[in-house]
Scaffold this active site. Structure first.
Site, PDB file in Angstrom:
ATOM      1  N   TYR A   1      15.354  60.426  39.399  1.00 33.27           N
ATOM      2  CA  TYR A   1      15.769  59.405  38.433  1.00 33.27           C
ATOM      3  C   TYR A   1      14.862  59.377  37.207  1.00 33.27           C
ATOM      4  O   TYR A   1      15.282  58.980  36.124  1.00 33.27           O
ATOM      5  CB  TYR A   1      15.749  58.011  39.077  1.00 33.27           C
ATOM      6  CG  TYR A   1      17.019  57.621  39.790  1.00 33.27           C
ATOM      7  CD1 TYR A   1      17.506  58.387  40.841  1.00 33.27           C
ATOM      8  CD2 TYR A   1      17.726  56.483  39.421  1.00 33.27           C
ATOM      9  CE1 TYR A   1      18.654  58.025  41.502  1.00 33.27           C
ATOM     10  CE2 TYR A   1      18.882  56.112  40.087  1.00 33.27           C
ATOM     11  CZ  TYR A   1      19.352  56.883  41.126  1.00 33.27           C
ATOM     12  OH  TYR A   1      20.488  56.515  41.777  1.00 33.27           O
TER      13      TYR A   1
ATOM     14  N   LYS B   1      14.843  66.775  52.166  1.00 29.39           N
ATOM     15  CA  LYS B   1      15.435  68.102  52.333  1.00 29.39           C
ATOM     16  C   LYS B   1      14.307  69.120  52.242  1.00 29.39           C
ATOM     17  O   LYS B   1      14.238  69.937  51.316  1.00 29.39           O
ATOM     18  CB  LYS B   1      16.488  68.351  51.245  1.00 29.39           C
ATOM     19  CG  LYS B   1      17.794  67.617  51.460  1.00 29.39           C
ATOM     20  CD  LYS B   1      18.717  68.286  52.477  1.00 29.39           C
ATOM     21  CE  LYS B   1      19.317  69.564  51.940  1.00 29.39           C
ATOM     22  NZ  LYS B   1      20.139  70.257  52.977  1.00 29.39           N
TER      23      LYS B   1
ATOM     24  N   ASP C   1      21.015  65.348  54.650  1.00 33.52           N
ATOM     25  CA  ASP C   1      22.441  65.589  54.914  1.00 33.52           C
ATOM     26  C   ASP C   1      22.774  65.284  56.374  1.00 33.52           C
ATOM     27  O   ASP C   1      23.810  64.688  56.683  1.00 33.52           O
ATOM     28  CB  ASP C   1      22.850  67.028  54.540  1.00 33.52           C
ATOM     29  CG  ASP C   1      21.997  68.094  55.207  1.00 33.52           C
ATOM     30  OD1 ASP C   1      20.882  67.783  55.690  1.00 33.52           O
ATOM     31  OD2 ASP C   1      22.440  69.265  55.251  1.00 33.52           O
TER      32      ASP C   1
ATOM     33  N   ASP D   1      19.828  56.227  47.323  1.00 37.71           N
ATOM     34  CA  ASP D   1      20.997  55.699  46.614  1.00 37.71           C
ATOM     35  C   ASP D   1      22.258  56.028  47.400  1.00 37.71           C
ATOM     36  O   ASP D   1      23.106  55.169  47.653  1.00 37.71           O
ATOM     37  CB  ASP D   1      21.047  56.316  45.210  1.00 37.71           C
ATOM     38  CG  ASP D   1      22.205  55.791  44.383  1.00 37.71           C
ATOM     39  OD1 ASP D   1      22.440  54.572  44.402  1.00 37.71           O
ATOM     40  OD2 ASP D   1      22.878  56.610  43.728  1.00 37.71           O
TER      41      ASP D   1
ATOM     42  N   ASP E   1      24.573  53.397  50.085  1.00 37.14           N
ATOM     43  CA  ASP E   1      26.001  53.122  49.887  1.00 37.14           C
ATOM     44  C   ASP E   1      26.770  53.435  51.168  1.00 37.14           C
ATOM     45  O   ASP E   1      27.654  52.693  51.583  1.00 37.14           O
ATOM     46  CB  ASP E   1      26.579  53.974  48.741  1.00 37.14           C
ATOM     47  CG  ASP E   1      26.700  53.189  47.431  1.00 37.14           C
ATOM     48  OD1 ASP E   1      25.859  52.293  47.202  1.00 37.14           O
ATOM     49  OD2 ASP E   1      27.627  53.475  46.649  1.00 37.14           O
TER      50      ASP E   1
HETATM   51  C1  IPM Z   1      22.034  51.227  42.822  1.00 41.16           C
HETATM   52  C2  IPM Z   1      22.912  51.664  41.688  1.00 41.16           C
HETATM   53  C3  IPM Z   1      22.027  52.139  40.543  1.00 41.16           C
HETATM   54  C4  IPM Z   1      21.274  53.349  41.013  1.00 41.16           C
HETATM   55  C5  IPM Z   1      22.783  52.417  39.219  1.00 41.16           C
HETATM   56  C6  IPM Z   1      23.587  51.220  38.764  1.00 41.16           C
HETATM   57  C7  IPM Z   1      21.845  52.866  38.142  1.00 41.16           C
HETATM   58  O1  IPM Z   1      23.798  52.637  42.120  1.00 41.16           O
HETATM   59  O2  IPM Z   1      21.251  50.278  42.628  1.00 41.16           O
HETATM   60  O3  IPM Z   1      22.137  51.792  43.904  1.00 41.16           O
HETATM   61  O4  IPM Z   1      21.768  54.497  40.951  1.00 41.16           O
HETATM   62  O5  IPM Z   1      20.131  53.179  41.464  1.00 41.16           O
HETATM   63 MG    MG Z   2      23.713  53.033  44.198  1.00 39.47          MG
END
Ligand code: IPM
Ligand code: MG
Length: 365
Positions: free
Chosen positions: A141, A192, A225, A249, A253
């Site tokens: 990032y 990884k 993975d 990230d 999710d």
């Molecule tokens: C998160 C989001 C952010 C990230 C975006 C909005 C920049 O997806 O907080 O997980 O990628 O970190």
């Molecule tokens: Mg995210």
């Protein structure tokens, strides 16, 4: 001690869900006598519209001064043409980086009442309670070099750099081990290292720290993975997962969906304590700004409300109040009250404000 809270509702559904958090905070101030001074400001697209930047210097200053920040969400199609460094997400990344909020705690908890909302079989996710600890201020990032360049042959080349230093790895691993000590004492570290040098370093440093200071915690290593696959196959094998910014990230999710809805999950982003013991901290729901449902009054405010509970717990040490708020949310779910994102067929759904009403009623009871 009065706590200074900076509320940054942001874009999309952010303001709607944060309005419900505001009502919850007011309830705790009025009924439990908690001292809170709340100020509000803009971040993301709305800040860009006002200030020409997604995070104004004055807002950043207020963020530094605050005891905790509560953030809604940033971004939306309205700003898709904005310059890359001024897009709404850049404001959020800047806030994380400037306050050095390196430790991102993303719990994924399956409430019994929402078992049916998960796309996975009930027996796979029943009772699930895992914590993803994501490194938040380094890795790909923020790594340099980065950018898009045009090569002599006219072709274009995009570059990002995955980079971690020893100290960055150690401080996030330490957070994971400490958390694990308060839970089931298990950490799974994901990288990884089969293809990346930064992953090799990550594994070596985590292993060394474990041997030196945390031998009482069970440590395992997994390629990221494989972890993505194992989260679907048998998520209950995990307790604390520690991983880098990008894998975190993605994996968070994925983990959130085990619970049925992104609309349920809170998060905390913590920095290191300074000499006075003050630790920069920001709390936000994992979900985004959901522009498709913004303004309709149907967004689920529970992830934001649960983020406030995390703030009570991690920043203010208000444990009974954190417990009370989490129990109130659970009892609302047990009573079958649902926003559309977590509704099973046949259950009546309520809107954002009515969900806020229900949480307040549960707190009263
Ligand atoms: C998160 C989001 C952010 C990230 C975006 C909005 C920049 O997806 O907080 O997980 O990628 O970190
Ligand atoms: Mg995210």
């Amino acid at each position: 001690m009065t706590k200074n809270i900076l509320v940054l509702p942001g874009d999309g559904i952010g303001p709607e869900v944060m309005a419900q958090v505001g009502r919850v905070l007011d309830w705790f101030a009025a009924k439990r006598g908690l001292g809170m001074t709340i100020t509000q400001d803009l971040i993301g697209g709305c800040a860009y519209d006002r200030d020409g930047v997604p995070l104004a210097p004055a807002t950043l200053k207020a963020a530094r001064a605050a005891d905790a920040i509560l953030l809604g969400a940033v971004g939306g199609p309205k700003w898709s043409k904005v310059a890359y460094d001024k897009r709404p997400e850049a404001g959020l990344l800047m806030l994380r980086k400037e306050l050095e909020l390196f430790a991102n705690l993303r719990p994924a908890i399956v409430f019994d009442a929402l078992l049916e909302a998960s796309t996975l079989k009930p027996e796979v996710v029943r009772g699930l309670d895992i914590m993803i600890v994501r490194e938040l201020t380094s890795g790909v990032y923020f790594g340099e070099p980065r950018g898009i360049e045009t090569l002599p042959n006219g072709e274009r080349r995009g570059v990002n750099t995955q980079v971690y230093t020893t100290s960055e790895i150690l401080r996030i691993a330490r957070v994971a081990f400490e958390l694990a000590r308060q839970r089931s004492k298990k950490v799974c570290s994901c990288e990884k290292s089969n293809v990346m040098e930064s992953g090799i370093l990550w594994r070596e440093e985590v292993t060394k720290l474990h041997a030196a200071e945390y031998a009482d915690v069970e440590l395992s290593h997994m390629y990221a993975d494989n972890c993505a696959m194992q989260l679907l196959r048998n998520p209950k094998q995990f307790d604390v997962i520690v991983t880098d910014n990008l894998f975190g990230d993605v994996l968070s999710d994925e983990a959130s969906m085990l619970t049925g809805s992104l609309g349920m999950l809170p998060s905390a982003s913590l920095g290191a304590a300074d000499a006075s013991g003050k630790r920069p901290a920001m709390y936000e729901p994992i979900h985004g700004s959901a522009p498709d449902i913004a303004g309709k009054g149907i967004a689920n405010p529970l992830a934001s409300i649960l983020s406030a509970a995390m703030m009570f717990r991690y920043s203010f040490g208000w444990m009974p109040e954190a417990d009370a708020l989490e129990s109130a949310v659970e009892s609302v779910l047990n009573a079958g009250i649902r926003t559309p994102d977590i509704a099973q067929p046949g259950l009546k759904t309520v809107g954002t404000a009515a969900m806020g009403d229900a949480v307040l009623a549960a707190l009263e009871a």
